[in-house]
Design a protein around this motif. Structure first.
Motif, PDB file in Angstrom:
ATOM      1  N   LEU A 197       0.820  -1.213   0.000  1.00 51.41           N
ATOM      2  CA  LEU A 197       0.000   0.000   0.000  1.00 51.41           C
ATOM      3  C   LEU A 197       0.855   1.264   0.000  1.00 51.41           C
ATOM      4  CD1 LEU A 197      -2.968  -0.864   2.412  1.00 51.41           C
ATOM      5  CD2 LEU A 197      -3.023  -0.602  -0.067  1.00 51.41           C
ATOM      6  N   LEU A 198       2.097   1.166   0.472  1.00 51.97           N
ATOM      7  CA  LEU A 198       2.989   2.322   0.451  1.00 51.97           C
ATOM      8  C   LEU A 198       3.259   2.815  -0.966  1.00 51.97           C
ATOM      9  CD1 LEU A 198       3.461   1.494   3.447  1.00 51.97           C
ATOM     10  CD2 LEU A 198       5.871   2.081   3.109  1.00 51.97           C
ATOM     11  N   LEU A 199       3.151   1.898  -1.913  1.00 52.68           N
ATOM     12  CA  LEU A 199       3.414   2.275  -3.309  1.00 52.68           C
ATOM     13  C   LEU A 199       2.387   3.278  -3.825  1.00 52.68           C
ATOM     14  CD1 LEU A 199       4.382  -1.238  -4.719  1.00 52.68           C
ATOM     15  CD2 LEU A 199       5.910   0.616  -4.027  1.00 52.68           C
ATOM     16  N   TYR A 225      -3.233   8.455   3.722  1.00 47.88           N
ATOM     17  CA  TYR A 225      -4.202   7.482   4.247  1.00 47.88           C
ATOM     18  C   TYR A 225      -3.823   6.060   3.842  1.00 47.88           C
ATOM     19  CZ  TYR A 225      -7.102  11.518   5.393  1.00 47.88           C
ATOM     20  OH  TYR A 225      -7.572  12.693   5.913  1.00 47.88           O
ATOM     21  N   LEU A 226      -3.314   5.902   2.624  1.00 53.01           N
ATOM     22  CA  LEU A 226      -2.864   4.576   2.196  1.00 53.01           C
ATOM     23  C   LEU A 226      -1.670   4.119   3.034  1.00 53.01           C
ATOM     24  CD1 LEU A 226      -3.122   4.836  -1.700  1.00 53.01           C
ATOM     25  CD2 LEU A 226      -4.468   3.358  -0.202  1.00 53.01           C
ATOM     26  N   MET A 227      -0.765   5.053   3.335  1.00 49.08           N
ATOM     27  CA  MET A 227       0.391   4.706   4.152  1.00 49.08           C
ATOM     28  C   MET A 227      -0.040   4.299   5.558  1.00 49.08           C
ATOM     29  SD  MET A 227       3.756   7.021   5.051  1.00 49.08           S
ATOM     30  CE  MET A 227       2.788   8.227   5.990  1.00 49.08           C
ATOM     31  N   PHE A 228      -0.957   5.067   6.152  1.00 51.64           N
ATOM     32  CA  PHE A 228      -1.435   4.736   7.489  1.00 51.64           C
ATOM     33  C   PHE A 228      -2.157   3.386   7.497  1.00 51.64           C
ATOM     34  CE2 PHE A 228      -1.829   9.574   8.152  1.00 51.64           C
ATOM     35  CZ  PHE A 228      -0.494   9.650   8.520  1.00 51.64           C
ATOM     36  N   ALA A 229      -2.963   3.140   6.456  1.00 54.33           N
ATOM     37  CA  ALA A 229      -3.671   1.864   6.360  1.00 54.33           C
ATOM     38  C   ALA A 229      -2.679   0.709   6.231  1.00 54.33           C
ATOM     39  CB  ALA A 229      -4.626   1.880   5.169  1.00 54.33           C
ATOM     40  N   GLY A 230      -1.624   0.918   5.437  1.00 59.57           N
ATOM     41  CA  GLY A 230      -0.609  -0.117   5.270  1.00 59.57           C
ATOM     42  C   GLY A 230       0.116  -0.418   6.571  1.00 59.57           C
ATOM     43  N   MET A 231       0.448   0.643   7.325  1.00 58.60           N
ATOM     44  CA  MET A 231       1.126   0.443   8.604  1.00 58.60           C
ATOM     45  C   MET A 231       0.215  -0.276   9.594  1.00 58.60           C
ATOM     46  SD  MET A 231       3.126   4.111   8.812  1.00 58.60           S
ATOM     47  CE  MET A 231       3.918   3.782  10.403  1.00 58.60           C
ATOM     48  N   LEU A 232      -1.078   0.049   9.561  1.00 59.94           N
ATOM     49  CA  LEU A 232      -2.021  -0.634  10.432  1.00 59.94           C
ATOM     50  C   LEU A 232      -2.114  -2.120  10.088  1.00 59.94           C
ATOM     51  CD1 LEU A 232      -4.156  -0.543  12.661  1.00 59.94           C
ATOM     52  CD2 LEU A 232      -5.841   0.111  10.927  1.00 59.94           C
ATOM     53  N   PHE A 292      12.855  15.409  -2.237  1.00 64.64           N
ATOM     54  CA  PHE A 292      12.108  14.881  -3.367  1.00 64.64           C
ATOM     55  C   PHE A 292      12.898  13.836  -4.148  1.00 64.64           C
ATOM     56  CE2 PHE A 292       9.769  19.157  -3.311  1.00 64.64           C
ATOM     57  CZ  PHE A 292       8.756  18.634  -2.529  1.00 64.64           C
ATOM     58  N   ASN A 293      14.184  13.752  -3.905  1.00 69.87           N
ATOM     59  CA  ASN A 293      15.001  12.695  -4.494  1.00 69.87           C
ATOM     60  C   ASN A 293      15.148  11.502  -3.563  1.00 69.87           C
ATOM     61  OD1 ASN A 293      15.680  14.122  -6.949  1.00 69.87           O
ATOM     62  ND2 ASN A 293      17.033  15.405  -5.728  1.00 69.87           N
ATOM     63  N   VAL A 294      15.153  11.781  -2.244  1.00 66.25           N
ATOM     64  CA  VAL A 294      15.387  10.726  -1.249  1.00 66.25           C
ATOM     65  C   VAL A 294      14.102   9.994  -0.874  1.00 66.25           C
ATOM     66  CG1 VAL A 294      16.155  10.277   1.116  1.00 66.25           C
ATOM     67  CG2 VAL A 294      17.448  11.844  -0.336  1.00 66.25           C
ATOM     68  N   PHE A 295      13.008  10.727  -0.701  1.00 64.73           N
ATOM     69  CA  PHE A 295      11.765  10.103  -0.228  1.00 64.73           C
ATOM     70  C   PHE A 295      11.277   8.964  -1.119  1.00 64.73           C
ATOM     71  CE2 PHE A 295      10.091  13.881   2.521  1.00 64.73           C
ATOM     72  CZ  PHE A 295      11.147  13.657   3.395  1.00 64.73           C
ATOM     73  N   PRO A 296      11.301   9.115  -2.459  1.00 64.35           N
ATOM     74  CA  PRO A 296      10.882   7.973  -3.289  1.00 64.35           C
ATOM     75  C   PRO A 296      11.741   6.735  -3.065  1.00 64.35           C
ATOM     76  CG  PRO A 296      10.877   9.977  -4.592  1.00 64.35           C
ATOM     77  CD  PRO A 296      11.543  10.323  -3.289  1.00 64.35           C
ATOM     78  N   LEU A 297      13.047   6.935  -2.835  1.00 65.33           N
ATOM     79  CA  LEU A 297      13.932   5.800  -2.581  1.00 65.33           C
ATOM     80  C   LEU A 297      13.591   5.134  -1.252  1.00 65.33           C
ATOM     81  CD1 LEU A 297      17.358   7.337  -3.702  1.00 65.33           C
ATOM     82  CD2 LEU A 297      15.868   5.807  -5.002  1.00 65.33           C
ATOM     83  N   VAL A 298      13.306   5.952  -0.238  1.00 65.29           N
ATOM     84  CA  VAL A 298      12.971   5.418   1.084  1.00 65.29           C
ATOM     85  C   VAL A 298      11.658   4.641   1.029  1.00 65.29           C
ATOM     86  CG1 VAL A 298      12.326   6.042   3.447  1.00 65.29           C
ATOM     87  CG2 VAL A 298      14.245   7.197   2.330  1.00 65.29           C
ATOM     88  N   ILE A 299      10.633   5.236   0.417  1.00 68.58           N
ATOM     89  CA  ILE A 299       9.326   4.577   0.348  1.00 68.58           C
ATOM     90  C   ILE A 299       9.416   3.305  -0.487  1.00 68.58           C
ATOM     91  CG2 ILE A 299       6.954   4.787  -0.494  1.00 68.58           C
ATOM     92  CD1 ILE A 299       7.505   6.316   2.075  1.00 68.58           C
ATOM     93  N   GLY A 300      10.085   3.381  -1.632  1.00 70.38           N
ATOM     94  CA  GLY A 300      10.239   2.192  -2.465  1.00 70.38           C
ATOM     95  C   GLY A 300      11.018   1.104  -1.757  1.00 70.38           C
ATOM     96  N   GLY A 301      12.067   1.500  -1.027  1.00 72.84           N
ATOM     97  CA  GLY A 301      12.865   0.526  -0.282  1.00 72.84           C
ATOM     98  C   GLY A 301      12.087  -0.138   0.839  1.00 72.84           C
ATOM     99  N   MET A 302      11.319   0.678   1.585  1.00 75.32           N
ATOM    100  CA  MET A 302      10.533   0.117   2.691  1.00 75.32           C
ATOM    101  C   MET A 302       9.415  -0.783   2.174  1.00 75.32           C
ATOM    102  SD  MET A 302      11.861   0.899   5.551  1.00 75.32           S
ATOM    103  CE  MET A 302      10.515   0.407   6.641  1.00 75.32           C
ATOM    104  N   ALA A 303       8.795  -0.401   1.057  1.00 76.09           N
ATOM    105  CA  ALA A 303       7.752  -1.250   0.472  1.00 76.09           C
ATOM    106  C   ALA A 303       8.347  -2.581   0.033  1.00 76.09           C
ATOM    107  CB  ALA A 303       7.086  -0.544  -0.696  1.00 76.09           C
ATOM    108  N   GLY A 304       9.491  -2.518  -0.652  1.00 72.17           N
ATOM    109  CA  GLY A 304      10.142  -3.752  -1.098  1.00 72.17           C
ATOM    110  C   GLY A 304      10.579  -4.627   0.049  1.00 72.17           C
ATOM    111  N   LEU A 305      11.144  -4.011   1.098  1.00 71.97           N
ATOM    112  CA  LEU A 305      11.572  -4.769   2.273  1.00 71.97           C
ATOM    113  C   LEU A 305      10.386  -5.427   2.959  1.00 71.97           C
ATOM    114  CD1 LEU A 305      13.704  -5.623   4.345  1.00 71.97           C
ATOM    115  CD2 LEU A 305      13.346  -3.410   5.498  1.00 71.97           C
ATOM    116  N   GLY A 306       9.277  -4.683   3.074  1.00 70.64           N
ATOM    117  CA  GLY A 306       8.095  -5.238   3.727  1.00 70.64           C
ATOM    118  C   GLY A 306       7.503  -6.409   2.966  1.00 70.64           C
TER     119      GLY A 306
END
Length: 204
Positions: free
Chosen positions: A14-16, A180-187, A78-92
């Protein structure tokens, strides 16, 4: 662990949604603007709600000495956040698959959630710092130099969350679909950990 693994995969994926939907929205409402001026904040940049909103906001800010709305190349976030979100989604997703096949236990899901929470808090702190700089670092050569009763320059910082009166504008700052998608995913990842912990020897 199969049920919890599936929940972990879904929650992480859902982070994606942050790559598609805005994370936050700021609107400026005033009598002279029947339709409020708004900007959507994505993890990779800022866009106006309507075609000329950014241009109009920059025009208003110019008179009081505020900076222009930054372009993606002007903010490292704006360069780092996409990498962080993509990395955390992939790791999860990877952790969820490993959990599904019982390679790891549910505490790995909790570890991911704690890390994501810390990163989220740091992101909000950085966002608030940017708003503070945006609203207080004014050009001393600005056309309008407004001060408070003690002679100090006024702050035009929009609120981090909620609504606030700024001159004749009312600024509204609220999360959007991406948040909201991020919060739902974390939940969901929290539920995944709970289901895994409650299952007999982590087998469900």
């Amino acid at each position: 662990m199969k049920k919890s693994g599936i929940l972990m995969v879904i929650g992480s994926a859902l982070l994606l949604g942050l790559f598609i939907y805005p994370l936050w929205n700021i609107q400026l409402e005033a009598p002279q603007y029947p339709d409020p001026l708004g900007m959507n904040i994505y993890i990779s940049g800022i866009q106006g709600e309507e075609e000329f909103d950014i241009q109009n906001i920059d025009g208003i800010n110019h008179y009081i000495g505020m900076k222009k709305i930054p372009k993606p190349a002007e903010m490292w976030e704006f360069n780092v956040f996409p990498l962080v979100i993509g990395g955390m989604a992939g790791l999860g997703v990877l952790l969820g698959i490993l959990g599904f096949f019982k390679v790891i236990g549910p505490n790995w899901f909790l570890g991911w959630l704690i890390l994501m929470t810390v990163l989220g808090i740091l992101g909000m702190m950085d966002f608030n710092n940017w708003l503070t700089d945006y609203g207080t670092d004014l050009d001393p050569k600005a056309i309008m130099k407004l001060t408070d009763s003690e002679g100090n320059p006024l702050s035009y910082k929009p609120p981090l969350f909620g609504s606030q009166k700024i001159l004749n504008f009312t600024a509204h700052s609220y999360p959007k679909a991406g948040a909201y998608l991020m919060f739902a995913g974390m939940l969901l990842t929290l539920v995944a950990w709970w289901v895994g912990k409650k299952s007999p020897k982590g087998k469900s």
